[in-house]
Design a protein around this motif. Structure first.
Motif, PDB file in Angstrom:
ATOM      1  N   VAL A 123      37.832  47.545  37.930  1.00 12.14           N
ATOM      2  CA  VAL A 123      39.270  47.761  38.054  1.00 12.14           C
ATOM      3  C   VAL A 123      40.038  46.635  37.374  1.00 12.14           C
ATOM      4  N   HIS A 124      41.278  46.947  37.039  1.00 13.46           N
ATOM      5  CA  HIS A 124      42.183  45.992  36.415  1.00 13.46           C
ATOM      6  C   HIS A 124      43.470  45.962  37.222  1.00 13.46           C
ATOM      7  N   ASP A 125      44.361  45.061  36.856  1.00 13.36           N
ATOM      8  CA  ASP A 125      45.647  44.985  37.551  1.00 13.36           C
ATOM      9  C   ASP A 125      46.338  46.342  37.576  1.00 13.36           C
ATOM     10  N   ASN A 126      46.831  46.693  38.764  1.00 19.90           N
ATOM     11  CA  ASN A 126      47.607  47.911  39.007  1.00 19.90           C
ATOM     12  C   ASN A 126      46.768  49.191  39.043  1.00 19.90           C
ATOM     13  N   ASP A 127      45.473  49.092  38.826  1.00 20.83           N
ATOM     14  CA  ASP A 127      44.630  50.275  38.978  1.00 20.83           C
ATOM     15  C   ASP A 127      44.664  50.750  40.427  1.00 20.83           C
ATOM     16  N   VAL A 128      44.494  52.059  40.616  1.00 22.53           N
ATOM     17  CA  VAL A 128      44.530  52.663  41.946  1.00 22.53           C
ATOM     18  C   VAL A 128      43.250  53.449  42.172  1.00 22.53           C
ATOM     19  N   LEU A 129      42.690  53.310  43.367  1.00 24.03           N
ATOM     20  CA  LEU A 129      41.515  54.059  43.773  1.00 24.03           C
ATOM     21  C   LEU A 129      41.922  54.994  44.913  1.00 24.03           C
ATOM     22  N   PHE A 138      44.888  47.363  43.029  1.00 22.49           N
ATOM     23  CA  PHE A 138      44.201  46.078  42.831  1.00 22.49           C
ATOM     24  C   PHE A 138      45.030  45.129  41.971  1.00 22.49           C
ATOM     25  N   GLN A 139      44.974  43.864  42.359  1.00 22.69           N
ATOM     26  CA  GLN A 139      45.624  42.802  41.592  1.00 22.69           C
ATOM     27  C   GLN A 139      44.681  41.604  41.536  1.00 22.69           C
ATOM     28  N   THR A 140      44.440  41.079  40.339  1.00 20.50           N
ATOM     29  CA  THR A 140      43.614  39.871  40.227  1.00 20.50           C
ATOM     30  C   THR A 140      44.462  38.641  40.495  1.00 20.50           C
ATOM     31  N   VAL A 151      42.882  40.808  45.016  1.00 14.29           N
ATOM     32  CA  VAL A 151      43.333  41.333  46.298  1.00 14.29           C
ATOM     33  C   VAL A 151      43.413  42.853  46.186  1.00 14.29           C
ATOM     34  N   THR A 152      43.354  43.494  47.346  1.00 19.99           N
ATOM     35  CA  THR A 152      43.432  44.957  47.422  1.00 19.99           C
ATOM     36  C   THR A 152      44.617  45.338  48.302  1.00 19.99           C
ATOM     37  N   PHE A 153      45.507  46.156  47.764  1.00 18.31           N
ATOM     38  CA  PHE A 153      46.701  46.577  48.498  1.00 18.31           C
ATOM     39  C   PHE A 153      46.555  48.041  48.897  1.00 18.31           C
ATOM     40  N   GLU A 154      46.504  48.292  50.197  1.00 23.80           N
ATOM     41  CA  GLU A 154      46.388  49.648  50.725  1.00 23.80           C
ATOM     42  C   GLU A 154      47.807  50.224  50.820  1.00 23.80           C
ATOM     43  N   GLU A 155      48.125  51.163  49.923  1.00 16.74           N
ATOM     44  CA  GLU A 155      49.505  51.604  49.742  1.00 16.74           C
ATOM     45  C   GLU A 155      50.029  52.471  50.877  1.00 16.74           C
ATOM     46  N   THR A 156      49.172  53.156  51.593  1.00 20.55           N
ATOM     47  CA  THR A 156      49.614  54.074  52.634  1.00 20.55           C
ATOM     48  C   THR A 156      50.254  53.329  53.800  1.00 20.55           C
ATOM     49  N   ASN A 157      49.659  52.201  54.180  1.00 17.23           N
ATOM     50  CA  ASN A 157      50.160  51.410  55.308  1.00 17.23           C
ATOM     51  C   ASN A 157      50.683  50.040  54.881  1.00 17.23           C
ATOM     52  N   ALA A 213      54.693  39.347  44.876  1.00 18.59           N
ATOM     53  CA  ALA A 213      56.018  39.493  45.486  1.00 18.59           C
ATOM     54  C   ALA A 213      56.583  40.916  45.415  1.00 18.59           C
ATOM     55  N   PRO A 214      56.384  41.676  44.321  1.00 11.96           N
ATOM     56  CA  PRO A 214      56.956  43.034  44.272  1.00 11.96           C
ATOM     57  C   PRO A 214      56.330  44.025  45.254  1.00 11.96           C
TER      58      PRO A 214
END
Length: 398
Positions: A123-129, A138-140, A151-157, A213-214
């Protein structure tokens, strides 16, 4: 097992280590440490990091209790350090069809530590699984604090699985979330974790904070310490302050002393600083206090004064160890004073001067060195050193 949910079908799998005395075999952890992993149960079942190898059996049992005979589809590897990847090989052995998710630097670490990975998803920055109801972005954040860190950002919650970032020393003694615990305990442990482990990479931490931050983060789930769901600013503002070298008004005085003469010099300086209105003064004997705690206060206070006797024509060994650690960490924006003592030949102050050249902090007064016991002339010089430090600090914090 007790099921601890961050959100629907997102589980906390954490284990408390109260046996290890030294984290990374360097840093004292008298209050222990936790190792946190997370499990998302959806159309695709996903693990976020694993745990330290001594907890493998319990970890595998906990996973099976939640998902039964279902396979795990993905293992997201935010950070490859063995305290988080220790169960990786056991997971792959039990779930051989699992796909490892990481960035371009992750899988070389997997190979060097454990095995050549077969099923990988880069994965690369901003990729979504897509997992089903849950989406992972995902963000490096390289060098916070390894090159492959992400880091991994879970978008649903809106949950940020942050790896080592925003973590802490200290076990989780019943309370898992920030609103379940007294954060006064973690005030020191969070900072000591930052200064000991992440502090070397403050500029990288600043870049990571700005990069993240965004994101509309509602919860931070790190791999050590509590989960932040109520007062995220508590940890975010502190990380921003520490990584910005935003220092408080105060002085850390560190000395080494075999027979008390160098200690007497330190006491003179400390008393004078108090007389001059400096309230935050921390005096440490380098032979007694581990550098973990001293480094913590150096990241807190702007003034640093260090004294060493000559020891076999060199620095006192415990002072040398501390200064080597400081040079490695390379904190910024400090004022420096140096002093020392010798009996028959120099070496202490001479090497403190080399430290001053390397660290490049502003010296507030010329180096002071005494032969034998403290005498009136040198005492007057020590008072002037303290006066100069106090004057600098008062000017900065008016």
């Amino acid at each position: 097992m007790q099921y601890i949910n961050l959100a629907d079908n997102i589980y906390f799998l954490g284990y408390n280590d109260r046996r290890t005395n030294l984290f990374e075999n360097i840093w004292p952890i008298p209050h222990g440490i936790s190792y946190n992993s997370y499990l998302i149960v959806d159309e695709k079942i996903t693990l976020i990091d694993t745990v330290e190898r001594s907890f493998i059996d319990e970890y595998l049992e906990s996973i099976e209790e939640i998902i039964g005979n279902r396979p795990i589809d993905y293992l997201v590897i935010n950070h490859m350090e063995p305290d988080h990847s220790g169960a990786l090989k056991a997971i792959v052995n039990k779930y051989p069809e699992i796909t490892l998710v990481g960035n371009k630097k992750t899988f070389a670490f997997v190979e060097s530590f454990y095995m050549e990975p077969e099923n990988v998803h880069m994965v690369h920055d901003n990729d979504v699984l897509e997992l089903g109801k849950h989406r992972l972005q995902f963000q490096t954040i390289p060098m916070v604090h390894w090159p492959e860190t992400m880091v991994t950002f879970e978008e649903t919650n809106n949950i940020l699985f942050s790896g080592d970032a925003f973590g802490s020393y200290g076990t989780l003694d019943g309370g898992i979330f920030d609103d379940e615990i007294n954060l006064d305990f973690y005030e020191i442990e969070v900072m000591r974790y930052f200064t000991n482990i992440v502090g070397k990479y403050c500029p990288h931490t600043q870049r990571a904070i700005k990069k993240l931050a965004p994101l509309n983060i509602k919860m931070i789930a790190a791999t050590h310490g509590p989960i932040w769901r109520t007062d995220l600013d508590w940890v975010l503002t502190r990380y921003n302050k520490w990584s910005s070298y935003d220092l408080d008004k105060g002085v850390v005085i560190v000395y080494g002393s075999m027979y008390g003469n160098t200690q007497k010099m330190a006491e003179v300086i400390a008393r004078r600083l108090a007389e001059k209105g400096i309230k935050n003064i921390r005096v440490y004997d380098a032979s007694k206090t581990h550098s973990s705690y001293i480094i913590n206060d150096i990241f807190k206070y702007k003034g640093f004064i260090v004294g060493s006797p000559a020891y076999n024509n060199a620095l006192f060994p415990n002072v040398q160890t501390l200064l080597s650690t400081i040079e490695h960490m390379a904190p910024k924006n400090h004022y420096l004073g140096i002093f020392g003592n010798f009996a028959w030949n120099g070496g202490g102050v001479k090497n403190l001067k080399l430290f001053a050249e390397n660290i490049k902090w502003e010296q507030v007064y010329e180096p002071i060195e005494e032969k034998g016991s403290l005498k009136k002339e040198r005492k007057e010089e020590l008072l002037k050193l303290a006066d100069a430090m106090a004057e600098k600090l008062h000017a900065d914090f008016e």
